[in-house]
Design a protein around this motif. Sequence first.
Motif, PDB file in Angstrom:
ATOM      1  N   ARG A 145      13.020  50.560  39.211  1.00  0.00           N
ATOM      2  CA  ARG A 145      12.539  50.213  37.865  1.00  0.00           C
ATOM      3  C   ARG A 145      13.231  51.009  36.751  1.00  0.00           C
ATOM      4  O   ARG A 145      13.679  50.406  35.765  1.00  0.00           O
ATOM      5  CB  ARG A 145      11.021  50.380  37.793  1.00  0.00           C
ATOM      6  N   ALA A 194      13.532  57.065  46.328  1.00  0.00           N
ATOM      7  CA  ALA A 194      13.796  55.706  46.808  1.00  0.00           C
ATOM      8  C   ALA A 194      12.714  54.737  46.363  1.00  0.00           C
ATOM      9  O   ALA A 194      12.985  53.585  46.008  1.00  0.00           O
ATOM     10  CB  ALA A 194      13.906  55.710  48.333  1.00  0.00           C
ATOM     11  N   LYS A 195      11.468  55.203  46.351  1.00  0.00           N
ATOM     12  CA  LYS A 195      10.346  54.344  45.985  1.00  0.00           C
ATOM     13  C   LYS A 195      10.334  54.015  44.502  1.00  0.00           C
ATOM     14  O   LYS A 195      10.012  52.898  44.095  1.00  0.00           O
ATOM     15  CB  LYS A 195       9.038  55.029  46.380  1.00  0.00           C
ATOM     16  N   LYS A 196      10.702  54.988  43.657  1.00  0.00           N
ATOM     17  CA  LYS A 196      10.581  54.829  42.211  1.00  0.00           C
ATOM     18  C   LYS A 196      11.884  54.448  41.521  1.00  0.00           C
ATOM     19  O   LYS A 196      11.891  54.207  40.314  1.00  0.00           O
ATOM     20  CB  LYS A 196      10.065  56.139  41.597  1.00  0.00           C
ATOM     21  N   ASN A 209      12.632  65.034  46.752  1.00  0.00           N
ATOM     22  CA  ASN A 209      11.924  64.266  47.772  1.00  0.00           C
ATOM     23  C   ASN A 209      12.558  62.874  47.830  1.00  0.00           C
ATOM     24  O   ASN A 209      12.363  62.049  46.940  1.00  0.00           O
ATOM     25  CB  ASN A 209      10.433  64.177  47.419  1.00  0.00           C
ATOM     26  N   ASP A 219      11.723  65.593  41.250  1.00  0.00           N
ATOM     27  CA  ASP A 219      12.094  64.243  41.674  1.00  0.00           C
ATOM     28  C   ASP A 219      12.401  63.346  40.477  1.00  0.00           C
ATOM     29  O   ASP A 219      13.340  62.547  40.513  1.00  0.00           O
ATOM     30  CB  ASP A 219      10.968  63.617  42.506  1.00  0.00           C
ATOM     31  N   ASP A 220      11.602  63.473  39.417  1.00  0.00           N
ATOM     32  CA  ASP A 220      11.840  62.668  38.223  1.00  0.00           C
ATOM     33  C   ASP A 220      13.152  63.057  37.552  1.00  0.00           C
ATOM     34  O   ASP A 220      13.905  62.192  37.092  1.00  0.00           O
ATOM     35  CB  ASP A 220      10.678  62.840  37.233  1.00  0.00           C
ATOM     36  N   SER A 261      12.055  60.229  49.626  1.00  0.00           N
ATOM     37  CA  SER A 261      11.173  59.059  49.718  1.00  0.00           C
ATOM     38  C   SER A 261      10.632  58.677  48.348  1.00  0.00           C
ATOM     39  O   SER A 261      10.518  57.492  48.018  1.00  0.00           O
ATOM     40  CB  SER A 261      10.021  59.338  50.684  1.00  0.00           C
ATOM     41  N   VAL A 262      10.329  59.685  47.530  1.00  0.00           N
ATOM     42  CA  VAL A 262       9.830  59.410  46.176  1.00  0.00           C
ATOM     43  C   VAL A 262      10.919  58.776  45.327  1.00  0.00           C
ATOM     44  O   VAL A 262      10.679  57.800  44.599  1.00  0.00           O
ATOM     45  CB  VAL A 262       9.325  60.713  45.518  1.00  0.00           C
TER      46      VAL A 262
END
Length: 370
Positions: A346, A341-343, A336, A154-155, A338-339
């Motif tokens: 920033r 979109a959340k992160k 993922n 994801d990162d 959702s991950v």
Amino acid sequence: MTRISSFLHHPLWAAGLVVTLACSAGGQQLAKLPGFSLVGALVIALLLGMALQLLTRVRDAARASTPFIANKFLRAGIILLGFKLNLVLLMGAGMKSLMAAVVVVTVMVAMNYIVARRLFGVEHTLAVLTACGSSICGAAAVMGVSGAAKAKADDSVLAVACVAILGTAFTLVLVALQPVLGFSEAQFGTLAGLSLHEIAHAVAAGGAAGAAGTDAAIVAKLSRVLLLAPVAILVGVVEAHRAVTREKHAILAGTDGVAAETDIEEDGAGAQGSAGRGGFFAHVKNVPVPWFMGGFLVASAIGSYVPAVAAFTDSLVTLAYLLLGMAMAALGLNVNFSVVAKKGARPLASSFCCSCVLVVLAYGIVEMFF
């Protein structure tokens, strides 16, 4: 060899190969179309892999082999990409572009990381990936340091997305500003090569200034690409030091052996109790420092100085991008959403701020020294 054998004998290995190969080949073809060239074949392959998650059966069948593809094919692709780096061309252009690249990469990797961590609160690993991707050579740099940084899929995907979005946007901005900057064709090409994220971005922007602009952009950009290997190795060494530091803190805090081991594994060291058995050097042996970067440099030297290889260089580079595209598609199949979109906000904001600084820094270097 054991991993390769188990991979090939897995009943679903072929599905992953076919799916990621299709995504990679599709990315290369789409990248030839107007507009898509700015996005680049690797990012398109990543997006196609992400899109295939909508096909549940295809996704589940392919996922059995995607970890292997994302790991091994990535390394093979990075090594073969070395044939694109013509050391004769870089040396013939003099040391000025290389010295400028050293300044740009050194300053911007440090600034990207500090700004991401201190001002925007981005997690360590993601900050490392975005710093290297924005400062060196885009998606290839993200993937090149992901192993040493022990990055999650994801990162890596999020860092590639930031690089792709900002690189494309800044390419359009530079092309629009070209008539008013007052630079010669070669100066503008150097500006593009020193400031834009992907090789495709630099070539596209440099081409707006003509053939001389394209040549200068390629030289400046490849000078930054050359620094990928030492930066990736440095990231691995830094991760080893971080692992030792966290283990010592855990021991001083009275943390039991199990918790200490967990901390080490999360930071990518994987060497239980090594603080008492060699400390830093014991960790270095276990940190996945990207030694395949040595293959990247060897391939660069062979492609540059062995005349017999020249006839195959284009084919080898094409194969490199095909393998890298397969690795990117494998990441896309496992992302993922959702991950991400959340992160995402920033690191994107942090990279945007630093990309603005990068353009200004490159402009100043070109104005003073080129």
